[in-house]
Write a protein that holds these residues in place. Structure first.
Motif, PDB file in Angstrom:
ATOM      1  N   ASN A  64       0.847  -1.192   0.000  1.00 37.21           N
ATOM      2  CA  ASN A  64       0.000   0.000   0.000  1.00 37.21           C
ATOM      3  C   ASN A  64       0.880   1.237   0.000  1.00 37.21           C
ATOM      4  OD1 ASN A  64      -2.721  -1.297   0.442  1.00 37.21           O
ATOM      5  ND2 ASN A  64      -1.615  -2.060   2.223  1.00 37.21           N
ATOM      6  N   THR A  65       1.431   1.576  -1.149  1.00 39.33           N
ATOM      7  CA  THR A  65       2.368   2.697  -1.217  1.00 39.33           C
ATOM      8  C   THR A  65       1.683   4.043  -1.012  1.00 39.33           C
ATOM      9  OG1 THR A  65       2.159   2.750  -3.621  1.00 39.33           O
ATOM     10  CG2 THR A  65       3.989   1.455  -2.681  1.00 39.33           C
ATOM     11  N   ASP A  66       0.365   4.095  -1.100  1.00 29.39           N
ATOM     12  CA  ASP A  66      -0.344   5.358  -0.886  1.00 29.39           C
ATOM     13  C   ASP A  66      -0.666   5.598   0.590  1.00 29.39           C
ATOM     14  OD1 ASP A  66      -2.080   3.190  -0.901  1.00 29.39           O
ATOM     15  OD2 ASP A  66      -3.805   4.427  -1.467  1.00 29.39           O
ATOM     16  N   THR A  87       5.820  10.739   3.788  1.00 33.44           N
ATOM     17  CA  THR A  87       6.927  11.285   3.009  1.00 33.44           C
ATOM     18  C   THR A  87       7.759  10.091   2.590  1.00 33.44           C
ATOM     19  OG1 THR A  87       8.302  11.565   4.969  1.00 33.44           O
ATOM     20  CG2 THR A  87       6.896  13.420   4.357  1.00 33.44           C
ATOM     21  N   ASP A  88       8.984  10.318   2.210  1.00 34.95           N
ATOM     22  CA  ASP A  88       9.825   9.197   1.786  1.00 34.95           C
ATOM     23  C   ASP A  88      10.009   8.169   2.896  1.00 34.95           C
ATOM     24  OD1 ASP A  88      10.119  10.175  -0.732  1.00 34.95           O
ATOM     25  OD2 ASP A  88      11.995  11.215  -0.308  1.00 34.95           O
ATOM     26  N   THR A  89      10.104   8.624   4.144  1.00 38.11           N
ATOM     27  CA  THR A  89      10.422   7.689   5.214  1.00 38.11           C
ATOM     28  C   THR A  89       9.472   7.749   6.401  1.00 38.11           C
ATOM     29  OG1 THR A  89      11.938   9.318   6.137  1.00 38.11           O
ATOM     30  CG2 THR A  89      12.888   7.632   4.714  1.00 38.11           C
ATOM     31  N   VAL A  90       8.721   8.836   6.584  1.00 45.97           N
ATOM     32  CA  VAL A  90       7.962   9.021   7.812  1.00 45.97           C
ATOM     33  C   VAL A  90       6.471   9.164   7.514  1.00 45.97           C
ATOM     34  CG1 VAL A  90       7.721  10.449   9.876  1.00 45.97           C
ATOM     35  CG2 VAL A  90       9.944  10.209   8.804  1.00 45.97           C
ATOM     36  N   CYS A  91       5.643   8.571   8.387  1.00 49.63           N
ATOM     37  CA  CYS A  91       4.198   8.724   8.263  1.00 49.63           C
ATOM     38  C   CYS A  91       3.812  10.162   8.587  1.00 49.63           C
ATOM     39  CB  CYS A  91       3.469   7.797   9.233  1.00 49.63           C
ATOM     40  SG  CYS A  91       3.666   6.051   8.869  1.00 49.63           S
ATOM     41  N   ASP A 127       9.501   2.632   4.716  1.00 45.03           N
ATOM     42  CA  ASP A 127       9.371   3.343   3.453  1.00 45.03           C
ATOM     43  C   ASP A 127       8.764   2.404   2.416  1.00 45.03           C
ATOM     44  OD1 ASP A 127      11.421   1.682   2.589  1.00 45.03           O
ATOM     45  OD2 ASP A 127      12.908   3.278   2.429  1.00 45.03           O
ATOM     46  N   SER A 128       8.589   2.888   1.196  1.00 46.54           N
ATOM     47  CA  SER A 128       7.917   2.095   0.167  1.00 46.54           C
ATOM     48  C   SER A 128       8.736   0.887  -0.279  1.00 46.54           C
ATOM     49  CB  SER A 128       7.595   2.975  -1.035  1.00 46.54           C
ATOM     50  OG  SER A 128       8.792   3.518  -1.559  1.00 46.54           O
ATOM     51  N   LEU A 129      10.007   0.820   0.095  1.00 45.16           N
ATOM     52  CA  LEU A 129      10.851  -0.333  -0.222  1.00 45.16           C
ATOM     53  C   LEU A 129      10.959  -1.311   0.948  1.00 45.16           C
ATOM     54  CD1 LEU A 129      13.707   1.485  -2.157  1.00 45.16           C
ATOM     55  CD2 LEU A 129      11.765   0.216  -3.099  1.00 45.16           C
ATOM     56  N   GLY A 157      16.229  -3.999   4.989  1.00 48.41           N
ATOM     57  CA  GLY A 157      14.918  -4.123   5.601  1.00 48.41           C
ATOM     58  C   GLY A 157      14.579  -5.504   6.122  1.00 48.41           C
ATOM     59  N   TYR A 158      15.476  -6.467   5.996  1.00 50.00           N
ATOM     60  CA  TYR A 158      15.189  -7.817   6.499  1.00 50.00           C
ATOM     61  C   TYR A 158      15.220  -7.821   8.023  1.00 50.00           C
ATOM     62  CZ  TYR A 158      15.569 -12.789   7.426  1.00 50.00           C
ATOM     63  OH  TYR A 158      15.360 -14.047   7.920  1.00 50.00           O
ATOM     64  N   ILE A 159      14.167  -8.316   8.641  1.00 48.11           N
ATOM     65  CA  ILE A 159      14.016  -8.335  10.101  1.00 48.11           C
ATOM     66  C   ILE A 159      14.247  -9.771  10.574  1.00 48.11           C
ATOM     67  CG2 ILE A 159      12.441  -7.878  12.014  1.00 48.11           C
ATOM     68  CD1 ILE A 159      10.906  -6.067   9.945  1.00 48.11           C
TER      69      ILE A 159
END
Length: 162
Positions: A64-66, A87-91, A127-129, A157-159
């Protein structure tokens, strides 16, 4: 010659005594410590639960990139909320629902700590990635209960559990 009346013998057999002793020892070793103290297992179970929650939120952010999904951690628990924009990184923007999508309270004095700031109150956005913000590489979150374990996040991003 004296005759004694026959009396019925009362007691337990050796097999009954050994079986009872074995059952009591199993209870003493396995069950009783869990009833009287908090096991260090709680740190591992909280870690695994929180990793699962982070991965689920990460997948929602990727799909859900939007919208933006945030995990807010406090001293008493954590909750997942959905925001209208990012934004690019923050809600940013307002939460789409006044109630969180998911909420979980900590039990038995457990807590999550962001390693970079040593804070128990923090938010995690993706972020979107699927990368975590605030940026983290390596040991990012410390899970503390009777034991202390770590949650790692790679730069991609691997957890994963340490």
């Amino acid at each position: 010659m004296l005759k004694f009346p026959m009396s019925k013998q009362a007691g337990f057999t050796l097999v009954e005594l050994v079986t009872t002793i074995i059952l009591i020892s199993i209870l003493a070793v396995v069950v009783l410590p869990r009833l009287f103290t908090q096991s260090s297992y709680s740190a591992y179970s909280l870690r695994n639960e929180f990793i699962g929650e982070l991965r689920q939120v990460q997948q929602k952010a990727l799909n859900n990139t939007d919208r933006c999904f945030r995990v807010a951690v406090s001293n008493t628990g954590y909750q997942v909320s959905q925001f209208s924009t990012r934004t690019d990184t923050v809600c940013t923007g307002t939460a789409l629902s006044p109630n969180p999508l998911y909420s979980q309270a900590f039990q038995g004095g457990a807590q999550l700590v962001l390693v970079s700031t040593n804070s128990t109150n923090f938010t995690l956005d993706f972020d979107s990635l699927g990368r975590l913000f605030p940026t983290c590489n390596g040991s990012c979150i410390r899970v503390t209960a009777n034991d202390t374990v770590l949650i790692n996040v790679s730069s991609e991003g691997y957890i994963y559990a340490n």
